[in-house]
Every structure is written in structure tokens, then in C-alpha cells.
Design an enzyme around this catalytic site. Structure first.
Site, PDB file in Angstrom:
ATOM      1  N   HIS A  23      -3.177  -1.753  -5.836  1.00  0.00           N
ATOM      2  CA  HIS A  23      -3.515  -0.907  -4.867  1.00  0.00           C
ATOM      3  C   HIS A  23      -3.794   0.271  -5.718  1.00  0.00           C
ATOM      4  CE1 HIS A  23      -3.258   1.426  -1.293  1.00  0.00           C
ATOM      5  NE2 HIS A  23      -2.710   2.306  -1.659  1.00  0.00           N
ATOM      6  N   ILE A  56       1.233  -1.249   0.029  1.00  0.00           N
ATOM      7  CA  ILE A  56      -0.081   0.151   0.125  1.00  0.00           C
ATOM      8  C   ILE A  56       1.099   1.193  -0.159  1.00  0.00           C
ATOM      9  CG2 ILE A  56      -2.079  -1.008   1.064  1.00  0.00           C
ATOM     10  CD1 ILE A  56      -0.988   0.360   3.832  1.00  0.00           C
ATOM     11  N   CYS A  57       0.392   2.483  -0.192  1.00  0.00           N
ATOM     12  CA  CYS A  57       0.943   3.540  -0.552  1.00  0.00           C
ATOM     13  C   CYS A  57       1.663   4.059   1.075  1.00  0.00           C
ATOM     14  CB  CYS A  57       0.249   4.854  -1.079  1.00  0.00           C
ATOM     15  SG  CYS A  57      -0.415   4.557  -2.744  1.00  0.00           S
ATOM     16  N   PRO A  58       2.818   4.267   0.807  1.00  0.00           N
ATOM     17  CA  PRO A  58       3.623   4.821  -0.343  1.00  0.00           C
ATOM     18  C   PRO A  58       4.530   3.951  -0.996  1.00  0.00           C
ATOM     19  CG  PRO A  58       4.820   5.479   1.780  1.00  0.00           C
ATOM     20  CD  PRO A  58       3.550   4.763   2.090  1.00  0.00           C
ATOM     21  N   TYR A  59       4.567   2.672  -0.510  1.00  0.00           N
ATOM     22  CA  TYR A  59       5.692   1.574  -0.918  1.00  0.00           C
ATOM     23  C   TYR A  59       5.574   1.458  -2.490  1.00  0.00           C
ATOM     24  CZ  TYR A  59       6.203   1.688   4.038  1.00  0.00           C
ATOM     25  OH  TYR A  59       6.449   1.902   5.237  1.00  0.00           O
TER      26      TYR A  59
END
Length: 79
Positions: free
Chosen positions: A45, A17-20
């Protein structure tokens, strides 16, 4: 990981999930070892569809987004 049909490297960030997804994409694009004109990014995502493309375009990549399964996308970056 490489796309089986083509010699395009694949960055699989499904499950992240963000920011990954964006951070891992930036890390790959900025890597000294990354010397390809194409990169396929796999994500599930949906917010990554609005964070990865602007970062890639800043680095001179064109972006193509394709939904490959329900709720799963391939973002292809090309120079």
C-alpha cells in the site's frame, strides 16, 4: 514472523490499507515485548510509505525503503 536470512523481525501488513499499516507498526514499536533495534515492514500500500516513516522517526528510528517487487516494499527501521 522473522526474516529468514537475518534475525530481524518482520511485520507483514500487505493487503492492509491506511491507516492500518501505520497503526500496526506503531503498536509493534510501542509494545513492551518489542526489544529489537531493527524491524522490517512489508507493504503493498504505497500511502504507507509516507505515513510509517514519520512515525518511526519520532520514535528514534532511521528508515530505509526498498521496492522488493513491483508494487511491494520493505521498510526497514533501525536504531
Amino acid at each position: 514472523m522473522t526474516n529468514k536470512n537475518e534475525d530481524i523481525p518482520v511485520l507483514d501488513v500487505r493487503g492492509e490499507i491506511c491507516p492500518y499499516p501505520m497503526l500496526k507498526t506503531n503498536e509493534k514499536l510501542d509494545s513492551e515485548e518489542f526489544k529489537f533495534d531493527f524491524l522490517d515492514i512489508l507493504t503493498d500500500h504505497s500511502p504507507a510509505l509516507s505515513t510509517i516513516p514519520p512515525q518511526a522517526m519520532k520514535r528514534g528510528y532511521e528508515v530505509d525503503i526498498e521496492e522488493i517487487h513491483d508494487g511491494e516494499w520493505k521498510i526497514r527501521l533501525s536504531k
